[in-house]
Write an enzyme that holds these catalytic residues in place. Structure first.
Site, PDB file in Angstrom:
ATOM      1  N   GLU A  21      62.745  -6.952  28.953  1.00  0.00           N
ATOM      2  CA  GLU A  21      62.224  -7.198  30.305  1.00  0.00           C
ATOM      3  C   GLU A  21      63.334  -7.097  31.348  1.00  0.00           C
ATOM      4  O   GLU A  21      63.405  -7.903  32.294  1.00  0.00           O
ATOM      5  CB  GLU A  21      61.525  -8.569  30.388  1.00  0.00           C
ATOM      6  CG  GLU A  21      60.389  -8.767  29.391  1.00  0.00           C
ATOM      7  CD  GLU A  21      59.167  -7.900  29.659  1.00  0.00           C
ATOM      8  OE1 GLU A  21      59.131  -7.191  30.684  1.00  0.00           O
ATOM      9  OE2 GLU A  21      58.244  -7.922  28.822  1.00  0.00           O
ATOM     10  N   GLN A  28      63.775  -5.197  33.774  1.00  0.00           N
ATOM     11  CA  GLN A  28      63.396  -4.886  35.167  1.00  0.00           C
ATOM     12  C   GLN A  28      63.457  -6.114  36.071  1.00  0.00           C
ATOM     13  O   GLN A  28      63.603  -5.992  37.278  1.00  0.00           O
ATOM     14  CB  GLN A  28      61.985  -4.267  35.222  1.00  0.00           C
ATOM     15  CG  GLN A  28      60.825  -5.211  35.014  1.00  0.00           C
ATOM     16  CD  GLN A  28      60.510  -5.483  33.544  1.00  0.00           C
ATOM     17  OE1 GLN A  28      61.199  -4.987  32.667  1.00  0.00           O
ATOM     18  NE2 GLN A  28      59.476  -6.259  33.274  1.00  0.00           N
ATOM     19  N   CYS A  44      46.830   6.277  33.367  1.00  0.00           N
ATOM     20  CA  CYS A  44      47.505   7.548  33.637  1.00  0.00           C
ATOM     21  C   CYS A  44      47.645   7.714  35.151  1.00  0.00           C
ATOM     22  O   CYS A  44      47.101   6.932  35.934  1.00  0.00           O
ATOM     23  CB  CYS A  44      46.734   8.710  33.030  1.00  0.00           C
ATOM     24  SG  CYS A  44      45.202   9.069  33.895  1.00  0.00           S
TER      25      CYS A  44
END
Ligand code: ADP
Ligand code: ZN
Length: 208
Positions: free
Chosen positions: A90, A92, A184
Site C-alpha cells: 500500500e 501509494q 476498464c
C-alpha cells in the site's frame, strides 16, 4: 525477477485494486523466506481493510504479518542493519520521501519490493507511485477483471451508495461509506460536479 550481478534493487508491483498486488508481494516474500533471506514487511497504516494493521491480506484470504508504518521515515528507522529484503505494501499512501528511502536501501544492497495502486479513483497518478515506478529496476503492472464488462480492469471505480463518486472527493478516504470496483477504461466513470463543470466551461470560453 531482476537478476543483476549485484544485490540491491527496487521492484514495483502496481495496478488497480483486486489485481493481485498483495498476492504477488506475499508470494515474493514467502520465496525470499524460503531462500532464508532476512526479510522485513511493512504496510501503510492507512489501510486496515482486513484484520487490523499488523497483517497484509490479499483478497483471496492469504496473509502475512507486517509492521505498520505511516511515514517513509518510519520505514528507514525500522529496517534492521542486517535486513536483506524489504517489502512495502500500500505504498501509494506514503509520502514522497519513500522514493529516497527505497533508493538508499537498494544502494546498500537491499532488495526492495514495493506494492501499491498506481492510480487514484479519478485515474490520476497516486502519491509516490509514479516516482517509485521510475526509479525501479523492474515494474510489473497487474490487471484485474472489469466487473461491468469482463475486460481487463485498469481503473479503481469509487462508488458512493452504489453510484460513481464525483471527481472532487478526497483522494484518500479510508473507512468511509464508499466502496471500490475494478473497471476498464471504458466502464470507469468519474462524473464532474456542477462546480467542476462550470470551471471547465469558463476555461473553454476564455480559451484556457
Ligand atoms: P490487490 O492487492 O491488487 O488489491 P489482492 O491480492 O488483495 O489484490 O486480491 C486479488 C484477488 O482478488 C484475486 O486473486 C481474486 O481472487 C480477487 N478478486 C476479487 N475481485 C476481482 C476482480 N474484479 N478482478 C480480479 N480479481 C478479483
Ligand atoms: Zn469494462
Amino acid at each position: 525477477m531482476y537478476h543483476g550481478a549485484q544485490d540491491g534493487w527496487v521492484e514495483v508491483v502496481s495496478g488497480v485494486m483486486f489485481s493481485g498486488k498483495s498476492e504477488e508481494l506475499l508470494r515474493r516474500v514467502r520465496r525470499a523466506m524460503i531462500a532464508r533471506k532476512r526479510v522485513q514487511v511493512f504496510k501503510s497504516q492507512l489501510d486496515d481493510r482486513y484484520g487490523g494493521v499488523f497483517r497484509i491480506s490479499s483478497h483471496d484470504g492469504s496473509e502475512l504479518e507486517a509492521q505498520p508504518v505511516s511515514t517513509s521515515v518510519q520505514v528507514a528507522e525500522l529496517v534492521r542493519p542486517d535486513c536483506q529484503v524489504v517489502a512495502i505494501d500500500e505504498a501509494q499512501f506514503l509520502d514522497e520521501g519513500v522514493v529516497r528511502v527505497v533508493n538508499d536501501l537498494a544502494d546498500r544492497g537491499v532488495r526492495v519490493i514495493v506494492a501499491g495502486t498506481d492510480m487514484d479513483f479519478r485515474g490520476e497518478p497516486f502519491g509516490p507511485m509514479p516516482q517509485l515506478m521510475a526509479v525501479a529496476e523492474r515494474v510489473d503492472k497487474l490487471h484485474a477483471i472489469c466487473v461491468v464488462c469482463g475486460d481487463l480492469a485498469t481503473r479503481n471505480q469509487r462508488l458512493i451508495d452504489g453510484e460513481p463518486a464525483p471527481a472532487e472527493g478526497p483522494t484518500i478516504q479510508v473507512g468511509g461509506a464508499e466502496s471500490y470496483e475494478a473497471r476498464c477504461r471504458r466502464c470507469h466513470q468519474v462524473p464532474l460536479t456542477t462546480r467542476h463543470q462550470t470551471e471547465l466551461e469558463i476555461g473553454e470560453a476564455s480559451g484556457i
